[in-house]
Design an enzyme around this catalytic site. Structure first.
Site, PDB file in Angstrom:
ATOM      1  N   ARG A 124      70.918 122.988  10.040  1.00 15.05           N
ATOM      2  CA  ARG A 124      72.013 122.008   9.987  1.00 15.05           C
ATOM      3  C   ARG A 124      72.820 122.356   8.738  1.00 15.05           C
ATOM      4  O   ARG A 124      72.368 122.132   7.607  1.00 15.05           O
ATOM      5  CB  ARG A 124      71.488 120.580   9.920  1.00 15.05           C
ATOM      6  CG  ARG A 124      72.587 119.567   9.585  1.00 15.05           C
ATOM      7  CD  ARG A 124      72.196 118.141   9.862  1.00 15.05           C
ATOM      8  NE  ARG A 124      72.201 117.880  11.285  1.00 15.05           N
ATOM      9  CZ  ARG A 124      72.257 116.653  11.810  1.00 15.05           C
ATOM     10  NH1 ARG A 124      72.322 115.592  11.040  1.00 15.05           N
ATOM     11  NH2 ARG A 124      72.249 116.488  13.119  1.00 15.05           N
ATOM     12  N   HIS A 155      77.493 120.840  18.175  1.00 17.46           N
ATOM     13  CA  HIS A 155      76.210 120.128  18.092  1.00 17.46           C
ATOM     14  C   HIS A 155      75.470 120.323  19.419  1.00 17.46           C
ATOM     15  O   HIS A 155      75.315 119.394  20.213  1.00 17.46           O
ATOM     16  CB  HIS A 155      76.477 118.648  17.844  1.00 17.46           C
ATOM     17  CG  HIS A 155      75.289 117.896  17.308  1.00 17.46           C
ATOM     18  ND1 HIS A 155      74.030 118.447  17.195  1.00 17.46           N
ATOM     19  CD2 HIS A 155      75.160 116.602  16.863  1.00 17.46           C
ATOM     20  CE1 HIS A 155      73.190 117.551  16.705  1.00 17.46           C
ATOM     21  NE2 HIS A 155      73.849 116.434  16.493  1.00 17.46           N
ATOM     22  N   GLN A 199      72.347 118.075  20.613  1.00 19.10           N
ATOM     23  CA  GLN A 199      72.766 116.749  21.049  1.00 19.10           C
ATOM     24  C   GLN A 199      73.230 116.793  22.500  1.00 19.10           C
ATOM     25  O   GLN A 199      72.943 115.904  23.300  1.00 19.10           O
ATOM     26  CB  GLN A 199      73.890 116.227  20.160  1.00 19.10           C
ATOM     27  CG  GLN A 199      74.445 114.863  20.562  1.00 19.10           C
ATOM     28  CD  GLN A 199      73.483 113.728  20.297  1.00 19.10           C
ATOM     29  OE1 GLN A 199      73.048 113.533  19.174  1.00 19.10           O
ATOM     30  NE2 GLN A 199      73.133 112.977  21.333  1.00 19.10           N
ATOM     31  N   ASP A 215      81.256 107.590  19.115  1.00 18.28           N
ATOM     32  CA  ASP A 215      80.872 108.296  17.894  1.00 18.28           C
ATOM     33  C   ASP A 215      81.679 107.689  16.758  1.00 18.28           C
ATOM     34  O   ASP A 215      82.696 107.021  16.977  1.00 18.28           O
ATOM     35  CB  ASP A 215      81.158 109.798  18.034  1.00 18.28           C
ATOM     36  CG  ASP A 215      80.528 110.634  16.933  1.00 18.28           C
ATOM     37  OD1 ASP A 215      79.786 110.072  16.102  1.00 18.28           O
ATOM     38  OD2 ASP A 215      80.783 111.849  16.891  1.00 18.28           O
ATOM     39  N   CYS A 260      75.906 108.846  20.163  1.00 15.52           N
ATOM     40  CA  CYS A 260      75.018 109.825  19.520  1.00 15.52           C
ATOM     41  C   CYS A 260      74.283 109.248  18.314  1.00 15.52           C
ATOM     42  O   CYS A 260      73.325 109.851  17.831  1.00 15.52           O
ATOM     43  CB  CYS A 260      75.801 111.074  19.129  1.00 15.52           C
ATOM     44  SG  CYS A 260      77.245 110.766  18.086  1.00 15.52           S
ATOM     45  N   ARG A 272      66.427 113.239  22.374  1.00 16.25           N
ATOM     46  CA  ARG A 272      66.549 114.310  21.381  1.00 16.25           C
ATOM     47  C   ARG A 272      65.192 114.997  21.222  1.00 16.25           C
ATOM     48  O   ARG A 272      65.111 116.229  21.088  1.00 16.25           O
ATOM     49  CB  ARG A 272      67.021 113.752  20.039  1.00 16.25           C
ATOM     50  CG  ARG A 272      68.424 113.150  20.035  1.00 16.25           C
ATOM     51  CD  ARG A 272      69.494 114.176  20.372  1.00 16.25           C
ATOM     52  NE  ARG A 272      69.435 115.341  19.501  1.00 16.25           N
ATOM     53  CZ  ARG A 272      69.928 115.391  18.259  1.00 16.25           C
ATOM     54  NH1 ARG A 272      70.529 114.328  17.735  1.00 16.25           N
ATOM     55  NH2 ARG A 272      69.843 116.499  17.542  1.00 16.25           N
TER      56      ARG A 272
END
Length: 348
Positions: free
Chosen positions: A117, A144, A147, A241, A282, A310
């Protein structure tokens, strides 16, 4: 005496793949990942996950904070019989006292997967150029992908009766974030229709639309970038988001003024969506900014199923990208090494 490397550095390179964005995979490959997720989630439900990553290690480079990505990868490695090591920017010399390339080479000799990340896509790209184990993008400023895999799986789990994933239309409410950009490309790659609904100033850049155009030509999907909130009536998935991220705190007031109240996901907005529409987010959710608590807790919300997935996604990713070289040694080989080591220890 030089002993050959026992790490994945001796992998046959043709089998080595990285995961920078979902756009690099075919629909069939995404389907394979989704099926693997289903098998692993069912195994977890029965507390019977095979140890497909036994005695292996995930090295996790995190330049930015995380809840879901970090916890899900650590838990996934453990459930599969392996281990995960968390490495913040305070723990290693990434790009400071040591080059990114050397970090990738060293971790490749000690770990079997690298999760990164990072604060920019260039760092992740450099890791892939020198790593000899799979590098998984755990979020950068561009994409991402982990995700996305959880998102598509969650949509599949909650499909309306008689519908396929390709029957869905996803409405992303808000800015052109890494999640929005990834959704545009993942949906159009797979054949799912997509809309970004938000103020014109924050619409998708042309370079991403060109990639989406190419995807649509192959998949038959279509997309729309619009300011019109009435378009939510055509959407079977509404996705939320944050309207600003940690690097945009200085723009917070300007952004909130632009997005609120028209683009906030509320119970009333969900009632205007297509019948049976589901709500995804998310997370983390900023209550009373991009979404209300009432909407997040509604019967149509699958945001916390999405969050759990996830973990399902990370298990599948670890297995999918290491399947060519994570193999259990035979009982005979284990006994051979155990006998040699025991014999030496007895002489000490």
């Amino acid at each position: 005496m030089k002993i050959p490397s026992s790490s994945a550095t001796d992998l046959n390179k043709k089998d080595l793949r990285h995961m920078l964005t979902m756009n690099e995979f075919t629909k069939d490959e995404i389907d394979d990942m989704l099926e693997l997720m289903t098998l692993l989630k069912n195994a977890r439900k029965d507390n019977a996950i095979p140890e497909l990553f036994k005695n292996k290690t995930v090295g996790m480079i995190f330049e930015a904070g995380s809840t879901r990505t970090r916890v899900s990868f650590e838990a996934a490695a453990t459930l599969l019989g392996g281990h995960a090591i968390f490495l913040s920017k305070r723990d290693i010399h990434l790009g400071a006292k040591e080059t990114i390339e050397d970090t990738a080479r060293v971790l490749s000799r000690m770990c079997d997967v690298i999760v990164a990340r990072t604060n920019d896509g260039e760092t992740t790209q450099k890791l892939t150029e020198s790593a000899t184990v799979p590098v998984i993008n755990g979020l950068d400023t561009v994409y991402h992908p982990t995700q996305m895999l959880a998102d598509i799986f969650t949509m599949q789990e909650h499909l309306p009766e008689g519908k396929e994933l390709t029957d869905l239309t996803v409405a992303f409410m808000g800015d052109e974030t890494d999640v929005c950009r990834s959704l545009l490309l993942t949906c159009t790659k797979y054949g799912i229709n997509f809309k970004q609904i938000g103020p014109k100033k924050y619409h998708m850049e042309e370079k991403w639309l060109q990639l989406a155009d190419k995807n649509c030509q192959e998949s038959g999907a279509h997309y729309e970038i619009t300011e019109d909130t009435k378009k939510v009536s055509e959407c079977t998935v509404v996705y939320g988001d944050s309207f600003y991220w940690t690097t945009q705190v200085d723009e917070k007031e300007e952004r909130l003024a632009a997005f609120m109240p028209d683009y906030v996901i509320t119970k009333e907005l969900m009632e205007k969506a297509a019948p049976g529409a589901m709500l995804l987010h998310c997370l983390p959710a900023n209550d009373k900014e991009e979404i209300t608590r009432e909407a997040l807790e509604g019967d149509y919300s699958v945001a916390f199923d999405q969050s759990e997935n996830r973990l399902t996604a990370q298990m599948a990713i670890i297995v999918y990208f290491t399947r060519h070289y994570v193999k259990d040694p035979s009982k005979e080989v284990r006994e051979q090494h155990q006998n040699k080591i025991n014999a030496f220890l007895e002489k000490l």
